[in-house]
Design an enzyme around this catalytic site. Structure first.
Site: not given
Lengths: 276, 307
Positions: A48-50
């Protein structure tokens, strides 16, 4: 002698922590108790990123983009990375998606469990510290590339304000003022929020600012997803006020996202901040 | 060597049941009542901190009477069991029936094991479904028996008197406000007169399926109760009850033998229990030691494995 009653650990008074209880009764259910073979496992599972959070005059908002990546592949377009932790707090996660979602489930159960056993909710700092303990227990896996880095935010009814906490993989807990971001696109999101953030935001302005920040992160970070206008997939946004937390419905988020997209059509870099 | 007196299994179970029943009857009653949108619990409980009714899980609640430390132990075990099951599987996989079975096994084992004091508790486990027809209400007794209740149920204190009043006035599918009024009136009812219970002394909670949150348990605050109950006449707090002194405490070490308290640690001049079968006061044990069978002095016929 066969004894069919509940095991003694169920009836033993003492701990109000669900994770501690699991450690005694069913340690294999705890994410931190699993042995992972040596080597780097970072490329095995989606990331998962931001995540972005910002306080406003009457609470706090948190938003996360919808992309999960595996190397250069987009593993999922509509993953959910921001979850309610309890009525007044919310947790967003960056890092190994599978472990992170499991950790969120454990954290949610932990808070609810305490509330039911003690008859009162944990303080905001108590919640933040419990999350730190869960992250710290994951250090071994973080060193093998399976790191989970959460962002925790909530409304502190005792202090009467929204609060944000960030973490590192060793369980370090840091309180942030005004706004913060974690994940691969966090540098860009934080830079964007630095120029956009004002102290006197209302809820809608705060939501607009965090979606602008996610747009800027997606603009420069390939692992962060921007608003998907063809599939109508928009960031997950949670707003927490003294009345409790709620996930902003997709149709409300889409109105704000569409407005941002329209203005970016005129100026792709987003709103310009004053020079002085 | 000394030889234990022979006690028949029937007699032993009767003694233990009698002991547990006495402990339960000393407290105040709890009423559970099915209404249109779920299940309502009402109890007279002057303590604001020591709850008799509690949340277990999304759709499951727990109510108990009897000895506080014992049912609090069971409540915590229930929360742990439900949370662990919900975490290992899914929230929807936590059921009231599973919980009631775990409680029944636990209570039954403790009751029939000779070395332990039986629990002096009685428990309701309620679970609401999507419609009133799916609602479940289980009653568990000190010996681990489970009964499936319908409409309303009362336990503790003068349960039969309260249940008699409810039987006359209960209507199925009532609104919450009506259900509260009926339950509070029933709790204040006794054979001699009707009492107005102060709203501050009421502990009221519901499992309400109309709540939007997944957790359907809700305590009703005093302000809400005042609205619902309106003016009812002069409030009369209940007389002091043995459970006020006993809540959360172990057996009393008063130094005096109290015939009303079967758990006191003193065996003085007053016999603590009457004969559970005949109701007669107990007879002093025979003075002469029992005569062992001449050939088998080492095998008293009391072991559980003996036929």
């Amino acid at each position: 002698m066969t004894d069919s009653r509940l095991p003694a650990s169920f009836m033993t008074p003492g701990t109000s922590s669900f994770a501690d209880f699991l450690g005694i009764e069913a340690p294999d259910l705890l994410p931190s108790r699993r042995a992972v073979p040596a080597g780097n496992a970072a490329d095995l599972a989606p990331h998962g990123t931001t995540i972005v959070a910002a306080t406003f005059d009457d609470g706090v908002v948190m938003a996360g983009d919808r992309r999960a990546t595996m190397g250069n592949i987009i593993a999922q377009r509509d993953i959910q990375k921001v979850f309610p932790a309890d009525e007044y707090s919310v947790v967003g996660i960056a890092g190994t998606a599978g472990l992170a979602v499991e950790m969120v489930r454990l954290f949610q159960t932990e808070l609810e469990h305490y509330e039911k056993i003690e008859g009162s909710t944990l303080s905001m700092d108590g919640k933040a510290n419990r999350l730190a303990a869960l992250i710290r227990a994951n250090l071994g896996m973080a060193m093998q590339g399976l790191a989970v880095v959460p962002l925790f935010a909530g409304y502190d009814l005792a202090a009467d304000q929204g609060r944000i906490f960030s973490y590192d993989v060793t369980g370090g807990r840091y309180e942030e003022t005004a706004f913060h971001s974690v994940g691969s696109g966090s540098l860009f999101a934080r830079g964007s929020l630095k120029k956009l953030y004002r102290d006197d935001f209302n809820a809608e302005e705060a939501v607009t600012a965090v979606i602008q920040a996610l747009y800027d992160a997606a603009d420069d970070d390939s692992a962060t997803g921007g608003p998907d206008i063809t599939r109508r997939i928009f960031p997950v946004v949670h707003v927490i006020t003294p009345d409790g937390g709620r996930r902003m419905p997709d149709d409300e988020v889409s109105v704000i996202a569409d407005r941002i997209l329209a203005s970016r059509m005129q100026r792709p870099d987003g709103p310009a901040a004053a020079l002085t | 060597m000394s030889m234990p007196f022979y006690v028949s299994p029937e007699q032993m179970m009767k003694d233990r049941a009698d002991f547990a029943r006495k402990g339960i009857a000393r407290g105040r009653s709890v009423v559970a009542l099915q209404y249109a949108d779920g299940v309502l619990f009402v109890s007279e409980n002057p303590s604001q901190a020591l709850h008799k009714v509690s949340e277990i899980y999304d759709r499951i609640a727990f109510a108990a009477v009897g000895r506080y430390n014992e049912f609090e132990n069971l409540r915590i075990a229930g929360v742990r069991l439900a949370d662990m099951r919900g975490y290992a599987y899914d929230r929807r996989d936590v059921t009231g029936r599973g919980l009631a079975n775990a409680y029944a096994q636990t209570l039954g084992t403790i009751f029939s094991s000779g070395g332990e004091k039986p629990y002096e508790v009685e428990i309701f486990v309620a679970e609401i479904g999507d419609t009133a027809a799916d609602d479940q209400l289980y009653r568990l007794t000190y010996d681990g028996q489970v009964a499936d209740e319908h409409g309303f149920a009362v336990m503790g204190g003068a349960a039969d008197v309260v249940a008699g009043h409810l039987k006359e006035h209960y209507t199925a599918g009532a609104s919450l406000d009506d259900a509260i009024r009926v339950a509070v009136a029933a709790l204040g009812h006794s054979e001699s007169d009707d009492r107005v219970i102060p709203t501050g002394d009421l502990e009221v909670a519901v499992l309400d399926r109309t709540r939007t949150q997944p957790r359907k348990f809700l305590r009703l605050r005093e302000t809400r109760l005042v609205e619902v109950l309106g003016r009812r006449g002069v409030e009369e707090p209940d007389a002091a009850s043995p459970e006020d002194a006993l809540a959360g405490s172990g057996p009393r070490h008063s130094g005096q033998d109290d015939p009303a308290d079967p758990t006191d640690q003193v065996s003085g001049a007053t016999p603590p229990l009457e004969d559970p079968v005949s109701g007669e006061p107990p007879v002093a044990p025979p003075v002469a030691p029992p005569v062992a069978p001449p050939d088998s002095p080492a095998a008293p016929p009391t072991g559980p494995g003996q036929v």
